[in-house]
Design an enzyme around this catalytic site. Structure first.
Site, PDB file in Angstrom:
ATOM      1  N   ARG A 163     -13.338  30.072  51.767  1.00  0.00           N
ATOM      2  CA  ARG A 163     -12.444  28.896  51.706  1.00  0.00           C
ATOM      3  C   ARG A 163     -13.226  27.642  52.084  1.00  0.00           C
ATOM      4  O   ARG A 163     -13.040  26.576  51.473  1.00  0.00           O
ATOM      5  CB  ARG A 163     -11.244  29.088  52.653  1.00  0.00           C
ATOM      6  CG  ARG A 163     -10.376  27.833  52.784  1.00  0.00           C
ATOM      7  CD  ARG A 163      -9.164  28.026  53.683  1.00  0.00           C
ATOM      8  NE  ARG A 163      -8.427  26.784  53.853  1.00  0.00           N
ATOM      9  CZ  ARG A 163      -7.353  26.635  54.620  1.00  0.00           C
ATOM     10  NH1 ARG A 163      -6.872  27.675  55.296  1.00  0.00           N
ATOM     11  NH2 ARG A 163      -6.745  25.472  54.714  1.00  0.00           N
ATOM     12  N   ARG A 221     -10.907  21.887  56.575  1.00  0.00           N
ATOM     13  CA  ARG A 221      -9.769  22.587  57.183  1.00  0.00           C
ATOM     14  C   ARG A 221     -10.122  24.064  57.481  1.00  0.00           C
ATOM     15  O   ARG A 221      -9.729  24.594  58.508  1.00  0.00           O
ATOM     16  CB  ARG A 221      -8.575  22.486  56.224  1.00  0.00           C
ATOM     17  CG  ARG A 221      -7.342  23.230  56.650  1.00  0.00           C
ATOM     18  CD  ARG A 221      -6.598  22.563  57.792  1.00  0.00           C
ATOM     19  NE  ARG A 221      -5.622  23.475  58.362  1.00  0.00           N
ATOM     20  CZ  ARG A 221      -5.221  23.457  59.628  1.00  0.00           C
ATOM     21  NH1 ARG A 221      -5.670  22.554  60.468  1.00  0.00           N
ATOM     22  NH2 ARG A 221      -4.341  24.325  60.061  1.00  0.00           N
ATOM     23  N   CYS A 229       6.656  30.642  49.270  1.00  0.00           N
ATOM     24  CA  CYS A 229       5.839  29.613  49.926  1.00  0.00           C
ATOM     25  C   CYS A 229       6.666  29.010  51.052  1.00  0.00           C
ATOM     26  O   CYS A 229       7.836  28.686  50.852  1.00  0.00           O
ATOM     27  CB  CYS A 229       5.475  28.527  48.920  1.00  0.00           C
ATOM     28  SG  CYS A 229       4.653  27.115  49.681  1.00  0.00           S
ATOM     29  N   ASP A 230       6.044  28.849  52.203  1.00  0.00           N
ATOM     30  CA  ASP A 230       6.802  28.331  53.347  1.00  0.00           C
ATOM     31  C   ASP A 230       6.828  26.801  53.427  1.00  0.00           C
ATOM     32  O   ASP A 230       7.506  26.240  54.276  1.00  0.00           O
ATOM     33  CB  ASP A 230       6.277  28.924  54.670  1.00  0.00           C
ATOM     34  CG  ASP A 230       4.824  28.557  54.958  1.00  0.00           C
ATOM     35  OD1 ASP A 230       4.268  27.670  54.293  1.00  0.00           O
ATOM     36  OD2 ASP A 230       4.238  29.186  55.868  1.00  0.00           O
ATOM     37  N   TYR A 273       2.080  18.297  49.268  1.00  0.00           N
ATOM     38  CA  TYR A 273       0.862  18.628  48.517  1.00  0.00           C
ATOM     39  C   TYR A 273       0.556  17.627  47.403  1.00  0.00           C
ATOM     40  O   TYR A 273      -0.573  17.586  46.906  1.00  0.00           O
ATOM     41  CB  TYR A 273       0.939  20.057  47.941  1.00  0.00           C
ATOM     42  CG  TYR A 273       0.532  21.098  48.967  1.00  0.00           C
ATOM     43  CD1 TYR A 273      -0.806  21.425  49.155  1.00  0.00           C
ATOM     44  CD2 TYR A 273       1.474  21.725  49.765  1.00  0.00           C
ATOM     45  CE1 TYR A 273      -1.190  22.355  50.105  1.00  0.00           C
ATOM     46  CE2 TYR A 273       1.095  22.655  50.715  1.00  0.00           C
ATOM     47  CZ  TYR A 273      -0.242  22.972  50.882  1.00  0.00           C
ATOM     48  OH  TYR A 273      -0.626  23.880  51.824  1.00  0.00           O
ATOM     49  N   ASN A 311      -2.233  32.975  48.263  1.00  0.00           N
ATOM     50  CA  ASN A 311      -2.470  31.803  47.421  1.00  0.00           C
ATOM     51  C   ASN A 311      -3.628  32.045  46.472  1.00  0.00           C
ATOM     52  O   ASN A 311      -4.390  32.984  46.676  1.00  0.00           O
ATOM     53  CB  ASN A 311      -2.798  30.615  48.332  1.00  0.00           C
ATOM     54  CG  ASN A 311      -1.544  29.872  48.753  1.00  0.00           C
ATOM     55  OD1 ASN A 311      -0.656  29.662  47.939  1.00  0.00           O
ATOM     56  ND2 ASN A 311      -1.475  29.480  50.009  1.00  0.00           N
ATOM     57  N   HIS A 345       3.526  23.961  45.339  1.00  0.00           N
ATOM     58  CA  HIS A 345       2.686  22.897  45.916  1.00  0.00           C
ATOM     59  C   HIS A 345       2.615  21.687  44.988  1.00  0.00           C
ATOM     60  O   HIS A 345       1.593  20.991  44.914  1.00  0.00           O
ATOM     61  CB  HIS A 345       1.252  23.410  46.226  1.00  0.00           C
ATOM     62  CG  HIS A 345       1.196  24.385  47.357  1.00  0.00           C
ATOM     63  ND1 HIS A 345       0.024  24.868  47.879  1.00  0.00           N
ATOM     64  CD2 HIS A 345       2.183  24.976  48.087  1.00  0.00           C
ATOM     65  CE1 HIS A 345       0.274  25.710  48.874  1.00  0.00           C
ATOM     66  NE2 HIS A 345       1.579  25.789  49.009  1.00  0.00           N
TER      67      HIS A 345
HETATM   68  P1  NAD Z   1      -6.844  35.337  56.778  1.00  0.00           P
HETATM   69  O1  NAD Z   1      -8.220  35.324  56.209  1.00  0.00           O
HETATM   70  O2  NAD Z   1      -6.630  35.100  58.247  1.00  0.00           O
HETATM   71  O3  NAD Z   1      -6.159  36.759  56.458  1.00  0.00           O
HETATM   72  C1  NAD Z   1      -6.197  37.357  55.216  1.00  0.00           C
HETATM   73  C2  NAD Z   1      -6.545  38.822  55.369  1.00  0.00           C
HETATM   74  O4  NAD Z   1      -6.612  39.388  54.065  1.00  0.00           O
HETATM   75  C3  NAD Z   1      -7.908  39.072  56.028  1.00  0.00           C
HETATM   76  O5  NAD Z   1      -7.768  39.977  57.089  1.00  0.00           O
HETATM   77  C4  NAD Z   1      -8.747  39.652  54.893  1.00  0.00           C
HETATM   78  O6  NAD Z   1      -9.714  40.589  55.328  1.00  0.00           O
HETATM   79  C5  NAD Z   1      -7.688  40.298  54.035  1.00  0.00           C
HETATM   80  N1  NAD Z   1      -8.054  40.523  52.630  1.00  0.00           N
HETATM   81  C6  NAD Z   1      -8.785  39.737  51.809  1.00  0.00           C
HETATM   82  N2  NAD Z   1      -8.860  40.289  50.592  1.00  0.00           N
HETATM   83  C7  NAD Z   1      -8.157  41.454  50.639  1.00  0.00           C
HETATM   84  C8  NAD Z   1      -7.868  42.467  49.683  1.00  0.00           C
HETATM   85  N3  NAD Z   1      -8.311  42.388  48.438  1.00  0.00           N
HETATM   86  N4  NAD Z   1      -7.116  43.522  50.070  1.00  0.00           N
HETATM   87  C9  NAD Z   1      -6.674  43.617  51.342  1.00  0.00           C
HETATM   88  N5  NAD Z   1      -6.912  42.688  52.288  1.00  0.00           N
HETATM   89  C10 NAD Z   1      -7.640  41.611  51.931  1.00  0.00           C
HETATM   90  O7  NAD Z   1      -6.001  34.315  55.933  1.00  0.00           O
HETATM   91  P2  NAD Z   1      -4.599  33.609  56.301  1.00  0.00           P
HETATM   92  O8  NAD Z   1      -4.878  32.231  56.731  1.00  0.00           O
HETATM   93  O9  NAD Z   1      -3.807  34.495  57.143  1.00  0.00           O
HETATM   94  O10 NAD Z   1      -3.927  33.522  54.870  1.00  0.00           O
HETATM   95  C11 NAD Z   1      -3.634  34.675  54.108  1.00  0.00           C
HETATM   96  C12 NAD Z   1      -3.095  34.275  52.757  1.00  0.00           C
HETATM   97  O11 NAD Z   1      -1.789  33.736  52.873  1.00  0.00           O
HETATM   98  C13 NAD Z   1      -3.918  33.193  52.059  1.00  0.00           C
HETATM   99  O12 NAD Z   1      -3.912  33.453  50.674  1.00  0.00           O
HETATM  100  C14 NAD Z   1      -3.148  31.935  52.387  1.00  0.00           C
HETATM  101  O13 NAD Z   1      -3.403  30.905  51.470  1.00  0.00           O
HETATM  102  C15 NAD Z   1      -1.755  32.454  52.280  1.00  0.00           C
HETATM  103  N6  NAD Z   1      -0.728  31.666  52.953  1.00  0.00           N
HETATM  104  C16 NAD Z   1       0.316  31.309  52.198  1.00  0.00           C
HETATM  105  C17 NAD Z   1       1.348  30.626  52.748  1.00  0.00           C
HETATM  106  C18 NAD Z   1       2.477  30.211  51.852  1.00  0.00           C
HETATM  107  O14 NAD Z   1       3.415  29.633  52.280  1.00  0.00           O
HETATM  108  N7  NAD Z   1       2.418  30.515  50.564  1.00  0.00           N
HETATM  109  C19 NAD Z   1       1.324  30.269  54.099  1.00  0.00           C
HETATM  110  C20 NAD Z   1       0.241  30.666  54.846  1.00  0.00           C
HETATM  111  C21 NAD Z   1      -0.786  31.390  54.268  1.00  0.00           C
HETATM  112  C1  G6P Z   2       1.274  25.982  54.144  1.00  0.00           C
HETATM  113  C2  G6P Z   2       1.276  26.320  52.690  1.00  0.00           C
HETATM  114  C3  G6P Z   2       0.388  27.498  52.444  1.00  0.00           C
HETATM  115  C4  G6P Z   2      -1.001  27.230  52.966  1.00  0.00           C
HETATM  116  C5  G6P Z   2      -0.953  26.872  54.420  1.00  0.00           C
HETATM  117  C6  G6P Z   2      -2.327  26.438  54.876  1.00  0.00           C
HETATM  118  O1  G6P Z   2       1.909  26.986  54.838  1.00  0.00           O
HETATM  119  O2  G6P Z   2       2.557  26.626  52.196  1.00  0.00           O
HETATM  120  O3  G6P Z   2       0.395  27.808  51.091  1.00  0.00           O
HETATM  121  O4  G6P Z   2      -1.809  28.373  52.790  1.00  0.00           O
HETATM  122  O5  G6P Z   2      -0.057  25.829  54.625  1.00  0.00           O
HETATM  123  O6  G6P Z   2      -2.362  26.353  56.252  1.00  0.00           O
HETATM  124  P1  G6P Z   2      -3.723  26.290  57.050  1.00  0.00           P
HETATM  125  O7  G6P Z   2      -3.269  26.117  58.447  1.00  0.00           O
HETATM  126  O8  G6P Z   2      -4.412  27.619  56.785  1.00  0.00           O
HETATM  127  O9  G6P Z   2      -4.508  25.149  56.502  1.00  0.00           O
HETATM  128 MN    MN Z   3       2.361  27.540  50.125  1.00  0.00          MN
END
Ligand code: NAD
Ligand code: G6P
Ligand code: MN
Length: 444
Positions: free
Chosen positions: A93, A282, A169-170, A262, A147, A199
């Site tokens: 990232r 970030r 999405c939150d 976004y 994402n 977004h």
């Molecule tokens: P993170 O790196 O802390 O955790 C992700 C985990 O996924 C890690 O432990 C990693 O080893 C694991 N991983 C990666 N590829 C994998 C695979 N192919 N199979 C199984 N496990 C796998 O990341 P995070 O900050 O917790 O975010 C996780 C995901 O959630 C990201 O895609 C982030 O963008 C998304 N996210 C979305 C929202 C939303 O509202 N849509 C909010 C927060 C985070």
């Molecule tokens: C929000 C969005 C997520 C994004 C996250 C990033 O929750 O909805 O899609 O992944 O923010 O947060 P961070 O703290 O990892 O920058």
């Molecule tokens: Mn999101």
């Protein structure tokens, strides 16, 4: 009483403790029998697993906890799977964000070339996950936070239409809660109308219980200089304040609707670049703060053998995904933003485009509310952004360099085809072995 089997894919995420706490609080509707944490990183998920085992031992000792890297074990017999993977992890990232910034372009997790690079790593992983779900859990409900959600939903529409997956999405729910607080009313007492892509969207109306649209009054207050009221949460901390404050600037330029935060990356690219550091984005900040704090706390609890004094918080993120499960299991239908194929909901946007609009989640699955006409400006932006999303999926599925270049050139954060090409070439080098190979199908 029926009990449930639930897997968290990406169980090593820093969000896992909050999600598990929200699951435990929903015991009345979602009594668990088995909780599986699946991750591709054995060491990371073992550390998280130690914490989760203690949490369950303290609050729900009847639940079997399994920590694994094996998809067959993690998928077989599951009722629900929550997906929250980050393909390539936070170090990749950081490169997604840093490389475009070196070219003077927005460097962001899900928007612009950063989101594109993340998508090209995530698509192969999601295809493997989808294929194994089809094999081992074809009837289960999948709730996906991973994402870039809009692009992964587009992939799912094409490749796995037979599997039940909600792309959630939150951000909209967080913003709606801030809007409700600013209005001085409960979120539950308002009905929101939202249109866009993930977004990438706008609130058109906010109806109070008496049927009045309270958005015009709120807009006037925000344009008059009043700030959004902020509550403390995972995503409403000091780091996010400039983003929430810039919402008023976007609203000032385009006052018709209240924007998703976004949109700042698409409308104010130069300003976002000027505020960024190409050597510390970030992702670096998250690695130095959330990731360190959460894993230090997991290790501390495991060493102490207790979670009794642990303060890893529960918040909107965990509650929101669990609210979907409640609704799917027959609780009150959940009125929320949903990401679904358009199928006529938004006029002038392709039927197959994944749109983000309000809808209902219930035992019937998900239904989107019809939006109808949207003004030229928003419609054109949506059509262009959706074309970028579709081309991104096609670039990955067809190993096509030219589609990748078209995608980036169409993205509003990128000023020219030359800049698109320079960024694409750098991203290819940085993602070697992690991206599908893009065949050079154009001259030069
Ligand atoms: P993170 O790196 O802390 O955790 C992700 C985990 O996924 C890690 O432990 C990693 O080893 C694991 N991983 C990666 N590829 C994998 C695979 N192919 N199979 C199984 N496990 C796998 O990341 P995070 O900050 O917790 O975010 C996780 C995901 O959630 C990201 O895609 C982030 O963008 C998304 N996210 C979305 C929202 C939303 O509202 N849509 C909010 C927060 C985070
Ligand atoms: C929000 C969005 C997520 C994004 C996250 C990033 O929750 O909805 O899609 O992944 O923010 O947060 P961070 O703290 O990892 O920058
Ligand atoms: Mn999101």
């Amino acid at each position: 009483m029926k009990t449930y089997h639930l897997t968290i894919i990406g169980g090593g995420s820093t969000y896992t403790p909050g999600i598990v706490k929200s699951i435990l609080d929903a015991h009345d509707v979602l009594p668990l029998r088995k909780l599986v944490l699946l991750d591709c990183d054995a060491e990371r998920v073992a550390r998280m697993g130690g914490f989760v085992r203690l949490l369950l031992a303290a609050h729900a000792p009847e639940v079997e906890v399994v920590v694994t890297t094996d998809r067959e074990q993690a998928f077989s017999g599951m009722d629900f799977l929550f997906a929250q993977i980050r393909s390539g992890g936070l170090p990749m990232r950081a490169l997604d964000e840093q490389i475009p910034l070196r070219h003077g372009v927005v460097g962001q997790e899900t928007c612009g070339p950063g989101g594109f690079a993340f998508a090209l790593r995530s698509i192969p992983d999601m295809i493997e996950i989808g294929r194994d779900l089809r094999r081992y859990a074809p009837d289960a409900w999948v709730l996906n936070y991973s994402n870039p959600a809009a692009i992964l939903a587009e992939l799912w529409r094409r490749e796995f239409p037979d599997l039940k997956c909600l792309f959630i999405c939150d951000m909209p729910i967080v913003i709606e809660r801030l809007l409700a607080m600013t209005l001085g009313v409960e979120h539950a007492d308002l009905a929101f109308d939202y249109v866009g892509l993930n977004h990438f969207g706008w609130w058109r109306h906010i109806w109070a219980r008496d049927g009045r649209d309270v958005l015009p009054g709120l807009r006037a207050r925000l344009l008059g200089g009043e700030k959004l009221k902020l509550f403390e949460d995972e995503h409403v901390n000091a780091d996010w304040i400039p983003t929430f404050e810039r919402l008023s600037k976007t609203l000032g330029y385009f006052p018709e609707f209240i924007p998703n935060t976004y949109l700042q990356y698409y409308f104010f690219g130069e300003e976002m670049v000027a505020e960024s550091r190409p050597d510390y984005t970030r992702a670096n900040r998250v690695m130095d703060t959330r990731e360190k704090t959460v894993f230090a706390e997991c290790d501390r609890c495991v060493a102490a053998g207790s979670v009794a004094d642990s303060d890893l918080a529960r918040g909107v993120h965990g509650d929101f995904i669990v609210d979907h499960v409640r609704a799917l299991l027959g609780g009150a239908p959940l009125r929320t933003t949903v990401n679904v194929p358009n199928r006529g909901a938004v006029k002038g946007v392709p039927d197959e485009a994944i749109v983000e609009v309000h809808g209902l989640v219930s035992t019937h699955g998900v239904e989107a509310f019809a939006v109808g006409e949207v003004p030229h400006f928003q419609r054109a932006l949506m059509v262009q952004q959706n074309a970028y999303e579709q081309l991104t999926v096609e670039a990955a599925l067809e190993n096509s360099y030219s589609k990748a270049l078209q995608a980036l050139t169409l993205n509003r954060t990128v000023p020219s085809a030359d800049v698109a090409r320079a960024i694409l070439d750098d991203l290819i080098v940085a993602n070697q072995g992690r991206w599908p190979v893009l065949e050079r199908d154009i001259a030069g």
